[in-house]
Design a protein around this motif. Structure first.
Motif, mmCIF file in Angstrom:
data_model
loop_
_atom_site.group_PDB
_atom_site.id
_atom_site.type_symbol
_atom_site.label_atom_id
_atom_site.label_comp_id
_atom_site.label_asym_id
_atom_site.label_seq_id
_atom_site.Cartn_x
_atom_site.Cartn_y
_atom_site.Cartn_z
ATOM 1 N N LEU A 1 0.811 -1.215 0.000
ATOM 2 C CA LEU A 1 0.000 0.000 0.000
ATOM 3 C C LEU A 1 0.843 1.263 0.000
ATOM 4 O O LEU A 1 0.340 2.358 -0.184
ATOM 5 C CB LEU A 1 -0.917 0.019 1.233
ATOM 6 C CG LEU A 1 -2.033 -1.015 1.190
ATOM 7 C CD1 LEU A 1 -2.770 -1.067 2.507
ATOM 8 C CD2 LEU A 1 -2.986 -0.708 0.050
ATOM 9 N N ARG B 1 0.516 -0.391 -4.685
ATOM 10 C CA ARG B 1 -0.872 0.046 -4.900
ATOM 11 C C ARG B 1 -1.363 -0.458 -6.257
ATOM 12 O O ARG B 1 -1.263 -1.649 -6.517
ATOM 13 C CB ARG B 1 -0.990 1.563 -4.773
ATOM 14 C CG ARG B 1 -0.735 2.037 -3.344
ATOM 15 C CD ARG B 1 -1.004 3.506 -3.173
ATOM 16 N NE ARG B 1 -2.426 3.770 -3.026
ATOM 17 C CZ ARG B 1 -3.059 3.789 -1.850
ATOM 18 N NH1 ARG B 1 -2.402 3.579 -0.737
ATOM 19 N NH2 ARG B 1 -4.343 4.018 -1.800
ATOM 20 N N ASP C 1 -7.243 2.495 1.154
ATOM 21 C CA ASP C 1 -6.223 1.442 1.235
ATOM 22 C C ASP C 1 -6.884 0.071 1.219
ATOM 23 O O ASP C 1 -6.442 -0.844 0.522
ATOM 24 C CB ASP C 1 -5.411 1.579 2.539
ATOM 25 C CG ASP C 1 -4.402 2.709 2.452
ATOM 26 O OD1 ASP C 1 -4.195 3.227 1.344
ATOM 27 O OD2 ASP C 1 -3.830 3.057 3.496
ATOM 28 N N VAL D 1 -8.006 -0.807 -2.215
ATOM 29 C CA VAL D 1 -6.871 -1.171 -3.078
ATOM 30 C C VAL D 1 -6.433 -2.599 -2.753
ATOM 31 O O VAL D 1 -6.227 -3.431 -3.639
ATOM 32 C CB VAL D 1 -5.704 -0.187 -2.860
ATOM 33 C CG1 VAL D 1 -4.466 -0.657 -3.614
ATOM 34 C CG2 VAL D 1 -6.101 1.206 -3.312
#
Lengths: 224, 290, 334
Positions: free
Chosen positions: A51, A70, B179, B182
């Motif tokens: 991330l 990501r 997040d 994702v």
């Protein structure tokens, strides 16, 4: 294996919060990473979960080196991780009902028809009633919302779980219930775990091994 | 309820009554305006173009409540028609500008990188030209009419929405729930459409409503300068413009009433937008926190 | 009216004169009226007293109503809330007092609030010094010339270093921000300190330091009501513990007996302690009931191993425990 080597990462290249840190989690193992708040352990966890792109260093997941973070990471690599964050309020889309929240990863990966069954099964595991599944985040307590967030992290059956201060906001009973749900899942799936936190009693009880942030191997490169 | 000791705790009295009154008045005026604009032209057989040179520049009277203009046209129906045109321009322009601004802002914020840089430089470029000048430039490229005026407003007004939406998207993009999306395998498109856009729509909607008064003023300004709607058409800007001469002669009504028709509805719409903004305030949304 | 006062204000650490509690809460209930005629029973029949120098920890799971109780004491409930009962602060009933009285004479002056997140409580654009000086001026009427000194004294009391007074909140560490907020809470020299989840999100060292400081202020003679879900923090500083479940105080006990031997007597309190990682680490089965849909009897019965038919009636508190099947009290029960 989850191998992080010589990771330097942060939000300002001139002052990275993580400098040249390495960490390895064996397949199916659980590692607790201890450290005070603000030390950079959450950033390292975000790097591991693909991330947050590090400024330098390498990440290898089950033998496959990571080339992008990501959206630049291939979907299979991203979804190999289930991530649970500290604050469920911020980790839940406020407009989604809990059932949709849990099913969202299935819908996002084109497995919409499995959603109903998966949500029902996971709700039982994390202890959410049918009635709660129909509510929106502002209508449930932090503990209930975190249960839903854990279910969402498990719905794609990840090979790795990253729990970043998962229970820091929660009471003792909910914490124990969430940890038990994580361990049940790991026992049947063989998934590995990186649990980040500041509570040594909790992490020692929970994980196979715990390391303190200050004890992580660091090589200082000459000229840096 | 029967317990005499039951008490209801009131919130701070200072923060309550006044905004409510303002909202009610705004809502009533807005409703009246919309009603007038939608119903009057059909219900009342008045011709806003009817010229009666014998009755020019009459002060307000029973026959002509708003008086007549310099060629003897009744100012009441003309004001209503003018308001109709202005509102149409305002709403249409605000809608179009919001759609464009939201799209640009969302794409810039969600993609980041070079796309963000290019789009935002474009916004800067448009903003660097004075709005009215840019608006004038656009209308002069076309024949006078309603649509060039709408286009002129859109060209000058999508910028602020784009900026607002981009800033909002940027702040949302770093939220853990993005997040989580994702990590859950959501594509860029899905993150934008499912998670980011719904979160910015209330803000964008508010921006759109706040834009309507702006758009009305912009239209009036263009028409006042003679660059907006064709001069014979009843528009508030045109009416104020053509009444300038009589104002110097001491005839106040041909400017006063169209002027009021510009000011009062815009204040009402702005008042409603203010109430909406208050509702958006997250502190008020969670009345009950356990 | 109740035959037995569930509170027996006897603390081995701080002997308490029963005549002069700082705060005495008597059958406090809070109901929220929701749309569609629904009612939420956030707090039901809470009774406790708090003596000078005493620390009472109000513990319970999130959503059990403990923060609502704090808001009720401060008069900060939303409009749809109705309160019954009494909460006497000295001779003032906090529940009957109007907003003006609460704002001008209670908050800050008679009740100091130690906030949950200090960084959100401090004004980001002003230095700690200017915020302290403003609060000192507002609450104590110290003349302008003495402000600087008074502010420094206030900082000192909360162990906030004078060298950091000219910093802005974002330049402070979490611990220092917490101390700054505590310093603000102490300015009015209130006899009652109310700390609502003062340790949420802090790491263990900081939790310990924060609560130790709170304890220090209790030791100077203030009464301290700490609302928390952090059992370790409660154990560290509390004289007494009140356990809240589904809006009711189900057990009030002396902290050493509660956390040590013989342990809690209410099955819920026992189960809560057993969930700690240093103990059995086993969760309580099920989840707390909805406050809008409470059973007529004991709210814990559906999750309780000891539940029987008797649990369909509401247990009255006896010796501070509201349970039909409590763990036997050590010495003289029965």
């Amino acid at each position: 294996m989850l191998e992080l080597s010589r990771i330097t990462a942060g939000y300002d290249r001139r002052a990275p919060v993580v400098r040249e840190v390495s960490l390895t989690v064996g397949a199916g193992r659980s590692v607790g990473l201890l450290g005070p708040s603000g030390c950079g352990k959450s950033t390292l966890a975000r790097v591991a979960a693909l991330l947050h792109r590090p400024d330098s260093g390498t990440v290898v997941i089950d033998g496959v080196p990571v080339r992008g973070w990501r959206h630049r990471a291939p979907r299979e690599q991203r979804t190999a991780f289930g991530v649970v964050f500290q604050q469920p309020r911020l980790a839940a889309d406020p407009r989604m009902r809990l059932a949709d929240l849990i099913a969202e990863p299935l819908r996002a990966t084109g497995r919409r028809d499995e959603a109903a069954a998966a949500v029902a099964g996971l709700a039982g595991r994390v202890g959410l009633s049918r009635e709660l599944l129909g509510r929106r985040p502002h209508e449930v307590s932090d503990g209930q919302l975190q249960r839903a967030c854990l279910a969402r992290a498990l719905v794609l059956r990840p090979r790795w779980l990253i729990c970043d201060e998962m229970t820091a906001m929660l009471d003792a009973s909910t914490s124990a219930a969430l940890v038990a749900a994580v361990e049940t899942y790991r026992a049947e799936s063989g998934a590995g775990l990186l649990a980040v936190g500041h509570d040594s009693v909790l992490l020692n009880r929970w994980c196979d091994e715990t390391v303190h942030w200050d004890e992580l191997p660091r090589e200082s490169r000459s000229g840096v | 309820m029967a317990d005499p000791r039951t008490r209801t705790r009131m919130a701070d009295p200072r923060t309550r009554t006044r905004p409510r009154t303002r909202t009610r008045v705004s809502a009533a005026v807005t409703a009246a305006v919309v009603l007038a604009v939608l119903v009057v032209p059909f219900a009342v057989p008045l011709d806003e173009q009817a010229v009666d040179l014998a009755a020019k520049l009459r002060p307000p009277s029973w026959d002509h409540p708003f008086g007549t203009d310099e060629v003897g046209r009744d100012l009441l129906p003309r004001s209503v028609y003018g308001l109709r045109v202005s509102l149409f321009v305002g709403v249409a322009a605000a809608l179009a500008a919001t759609v464009i601004g939201t799209a640009v802002g969302a794409v810039a914020g969600a993609l980041g990188g070079w796309a963000d840089r290019v789009l935002m430089r474009l916004v800067d470029l448009f903003s660097s030209v004075p709005h009215l000048l840019l608006g004038i430039f656009v209308v002069t490229m076309f024949r006078p009419g309603v649509w060039p005026v709408v286009a002129s407003v859109v060209v000058t007004h999508w910028l602020s929405t784009a900026r607002i939406v981009r800033a909002e998207v940027l702040s949302l993009r770093s939220r853990p729930y993005i997040d989580a999306a994702v990590s859950g395998g959501a594509s860029r498109w899905r993150v934008t459409v499912r998670h980011l856009l719904p979160a910015v729509l209330p803000q964008a909607g508010l921006a759109a409503v706040l834009m309507i008064p702006h758009a009305i003023w912009h239209e009036s300004a263009l028409s006042f300068l003679g660059l907006g709607l064709p001069t014979h058409q009843a528009s508030l800007g045109n009416m104020v413009q053509s009444a300038r001469g009589s104002l110097l002669a001491g005839d106040w009504w041909p400017t006063l009433f169209p002027g009021l028709f510009i000011i009062v509805p815009t204040l009402a719409v702005a008042g409603l937008a203010g109430a909406w903004r208050e509702r958006l305030n997250p502190r008020r949304r969670s009345e009950l926190s356990l | 009216m109740s035959p037995v006062n569930p509170v027996t204000p006897v603390s081995p650490v701080h002997p308490v004169s029963p005549t002069s509690p700082v705060l005495s809460v008597d059958n406090l209930s809070v109901r929220f009226r929701m749309r569609g005629g629904r009612q939420i029973a956030a707090v039901s029949d809470a009774s406790f007293a708090l003596a000078p120098g005493e620390c009472l920890a109000l513990i319970g799971e999130s959503g059990c109503g403990k923060s609502v109780l704090a808001s009720a004491l401060l008069g900060l409930l939303p409009r749809n809330a109705e309160t019954t009962g009494r909460a006497l602060l000295g001779d003032l009933d906090l529940l009957a007092a109007d907003e003006r009285t609460l704002a001008r004479t209670v908050r800050g002056r008679r009740i100091g609030l130690v906030p949950q997140s200090p960084s959100a409580h401090l004004t980001p654009v002003r230095t700690v010094r200017s915020q302290l000086e403003e609060t000192v001026r507002e609450l104590t009427g110290v003349p302008k010339a003495g402000l600087r000194e008074a502010a420094e004294a206030a900082a000192e009391r909360a162990a906030f270093p004078a060298t950091h007074l000219d910093r802005h909140p974002h330049q402070l560490s979490g611990g220092l921000a917490q101390r700054a907020a505590t310093a603000l809470a102490l300015v009015g020299d209130a006899p009652l300190l109310l700390a609502d989840e003062p340790t949420t999100g802090l790491d263990r060292d900081l939790v310990d330091r924060t609560v130790d400081e709170l304890r220090r202020h209790a030791d100077t003679g203030r009464a301290l009501l700490m609302i928390t879900h952090d059992l370790a923090a409660a154990r560290r500083i509390a004289d007494r513990v009140a356990v809240m479940y589904a809006g009711r105080i189900v057990e009030i006990a002396d902290a050493p007996a509660f956390f040590g031997a013989p342990g809690p007597r209410h099955p819920y309190a026992r189960a809560l302690l057993d969930a700690l990682p240093e103990r059995a680490f086993t969760p309580i089965p099920g989840m707390p009931p909805e406050l809008g849909d409470l059973p007529d009897g004991c709210a814990f019965a559906p999750r309780c191993a000891r539940a029987s038919a008797r649990c369909e009636t509401l247990p009255a508190p006896v010796d501070g425990v509201a349970c039909h099947h409590p763990e036997e009290a050590t010495a003289c029960s029965n």
